[in-house]
Design an enzyme around this catalytic site. Structure first.
Site, short mmCIF file in Angstrom:
data_model
loop_
_atom_site.label_atom_id
_atom_site.label_comp_id
_atom_site.label_asym_id
_atom_site.label_seq_id
_atom_site.Cartn_x
_atom_site.Cartn_y
_atom_site.Cartn_z
N GLU A 196 -32.93 -32.28 46.07
CA GLU A 196 -31.77 -33.13 46.33
C GLU A 196 -31.80 -33.66 47.76
O GLU A 196 -32.09 -32.93 48.71
CB GLU A 196 -30.49 -32.31 46.11
CG GLU A 196 -29.21 -33.04 46.48
CD GLU A 196 -28.00 -32.11 46.50
OE1 GLU A 196 -26.87 -32.64 46.52
OE2 GLU A 196 -28.19 -30.88 46.49
N LYS A 255 -25.30 -38.98 40.69
CA LYS A 255 -24.57 -37.75 40.35
C LYS A 255 -23.17 -38.07 39.84
O LYS A 255 -22.42 -38.82 40.48
CB LYS A 255 -24.49 -36.86 41.59
CG LYS A 255 -23.83 -35.51 41.37
CD LYS A 255 -23.79 -34.73 42.69
CE LYS A 255 -23.12 -33.39 42.50
NZ LYS A 255 -22.95 -32.69 43.80
N CYS A 301 -27.47 -30.99 42.51
CA CYS A 301 -26.61 -30.00 43.17
C CYS A 301 -26.09 -28.99 42.15
O CYS A 301 -26.86 -28.37 41.43
CB CYS A 301 -25.49 -30.71 43.92
SG CYS A 301 -24.47 -29.64 44.96
#
Length: 525
Positions: free
Chosen positions: A273, A336, A393
């Protein structure tokens, strides 16, 4: 010893026993007795007393569990523990009425005491499920996650989801408590039989499933669909990650790891990430170097990068995973969709925006599409195509979200993350527990690429197959690791039908409420 001090000690013992499996993988058996001291402490407590002791239990548990959050924000850590403890408090408030009914004859009446055990376990599951939804949700360290090394038990997750394992662990606690509370009674005998039957059923299912699935892996390789994936772990400390003075050094580190991985001829290389050192659109020179690196590696590469989105629609910041082909050209992006509240954005910004004056909070926007990437093999069985989803995440801790990606066609899952925030603590392993359960629930491999670890490969049965290591250490080390995944596309019951088990738990809670309401009404006549 005064009763209050004794009960306080019992609650502390329960909190310690319950948190151990999340810090030490060998400690999973403690979860099956962790609630017993707490249940004894609830004896003869009023609703208010049960609420207070249960709140203390929850607060201590989350403090012992997530102490690593002090590396991010001490005030936020205390506030979060105080909030999450409410779920324990409401569990205690409700369950004490069934564990210790006002009519003492009910406590030893098998026809009422045994159903109460199932009601209480159902209350716990409903609380965990709601914790995963309320206020953006935080299904971290569910009761089931402490069993991540108990392979036989966790296999039921492909039917019930992780919540079925939570129910089982709570049920065992309750049945053992009933046996200890009233030994040499008919109730204890019935509880022992149910305990034995439950353990045998769950373990037998796990053993049978593991044997069936393991026999598939031992079959002729020609029947298998395989893809080789490699992960790189840059090990960039959080305090250096966004230092513009060393962005070129960071990029060179990932470039070197990519070339080292490429020597093993993987079909796909994963960067963690936000591993690209800067907003992708703001760094054209680094972006050009990235494309050149990928062309030289001659394989698909998934890169985590902060991006600015479509500038024609206004300035928006995204936490993004970008797939590049062997030619260095961008194939697809995933923004995301489930952001971290008070980390990547402020919920209810008009009312709570003032918090930005006191805490460093991002301005990220959530994506609106659950992207499925496509890659293909180049060395083993060339031109076989595979689909995968990239969870960024902590998205991997949300069972429902991950299930949607699997329903959309993902053959395997990828989790790109950065747990450098939390230092050399148990946090990366607690995070990986969620990934492991997503693998079992959906019967798909999960590959984790983490900046500082834990970067690993997880089988659909919940085994950690390989990880980035250096001298036996897995976190805060630099390295790369490749593994050949075997893909067996057989959607699980959970993938196809979702949280049916949770729906049954809600039904049990409704029946419990109805039962208690009728009993109260009769007692008042």
């Amino acid at each position: 010893m005064p009763h209050r001090l004794r009960d306080l000690l019992l609650v502390i013992i329960s909190a310690v026993l319950l948190v151990l499996p999340y810090h030490f993988d060998w400690a999973w058996p403690f979860a099956y007795v962790a609630f017993i001291p707490y249940f004894f402490a609830l004896n003869r407590k009023s609703s208010g007393g049960a609420f207070k002791y249960s709140y203390l239990f929850g607060f201590l548990f989350f403090c012992f569990l997530g102490y690593w959050l002090i590396h991010v924000n001490v005030v936020g850590f205390i506030a979060l523990a105080a909030y999450l403890a409410l779920y324990f408090a409401f569990f205690g408030l409700v369950s004490v009425r069934f564990l210790y009914p006002a009519d003492e004859t009910e406590r030893s009446d098998t026809r009422k005491a045994i159903p109460a055990v199932f009601f209480i376990a159902a209350f716990w599951v409903v609380g965990e499920y709601l914790r995963g939804w309320i206020a953006s949700g935080l299904p971290w360290a569910l009761l089931s996650y402490g069993q991540w090394k108990n392979l036989w038990v966790i296999q039921i997750s492909d039917i019930t989801g992780c919540y079925g394992v939570s129910f089982f662990v709570m049920l065992v606690n309750l049945l053992i408590y009933k046996i200890l509370r009233m030994p040499k009674t008919r109730l204890a005998a019935v509880a022992a039989l149910i305990l034995l039957g439950s353990v045998l059923t769950v373990c037998a299912y796990g053993l049978i499933v593991l044997n069936i699935r393991d026999s598939f892996y031992k079959s002729a390789s020609a029947e298998k669909k395989q893809i080789r994936v490699s992960v790189v772990q840059g090990n960039i400390p959080q305090d250096q990650k966004w230092d513009r003075k060393i962005k070129n050094i960071i990029f060179e580190k990932y470039k070197r790891l990519t070339f080292m991985s490429a020597t093993e001829k993987p079909d796909l290389i994963l960067w963690p990430e936000t591993s690209f050192p800067g907003y992708f659109e703001d760094e054209p020179l680094l972006a050009a170097q990235l494309r050149s690196t990928i062309r030289q590696a001659h394989t698909d590469v998934l890169v985590g990068a902060p991006t600015l989105g479509d500038l024609e629609r206004g300035l928006q910041f995204y936490n993004t995973a970008i797939l590049f082909g062997p030619d260095g050209e961008e194939r697809k992006r995933y923004h995301k969709v489930h952001l971290v509240p008070f980390g990547e954005f402020v919920p209810f910004e008009p009312a709570l925006g003032f918090l930005r004056k006191f805490f460093a909070i991002g301005h990220f926007s959530a994506g609106n599409e659950k992207t499925i990437f496509e890659t293909q093999t180049r060395t083993q069985n060339p031109n076989r195509k595979f689909k995968f989803a990239a969870l960024i995440c902590y998205e991997d801790i949300f069972p429902g979200l991950v299930r949607e990606f699997c329903l959309a066609g993902a053959d395997f899952l990828v989790n790109v993350t950065n747990d450098a925030w939390f230092g050399k603590t148990a946090a990366p392993y607690q995070h990986a527990q969620g990934s492991l359960f997503r693998a079992v629930e959906n019967r798909v491999p999960v590959v984790r690429a983490a900046n500082t670890g834990l970067s690993c490969f997880i089988s659909p049965e919940g085994r950690i197959l390989a990880s980035v290591k250096d001298n036996g250490k897995e976190i805060f080390v630099t390295g790369h690791q490749g593994y050949t995944l075997t893909i067996r596309k057989t959607p699980s019951f959970y993938t196809r039908f979702g949280d049916v088990f949770v729906a049954l738990m809600f039904l049990l809670c409704f029946l419990a409420y109805r039962h208690r309401s009728k009993h109260t009404a009769y007692s008042e006549v």
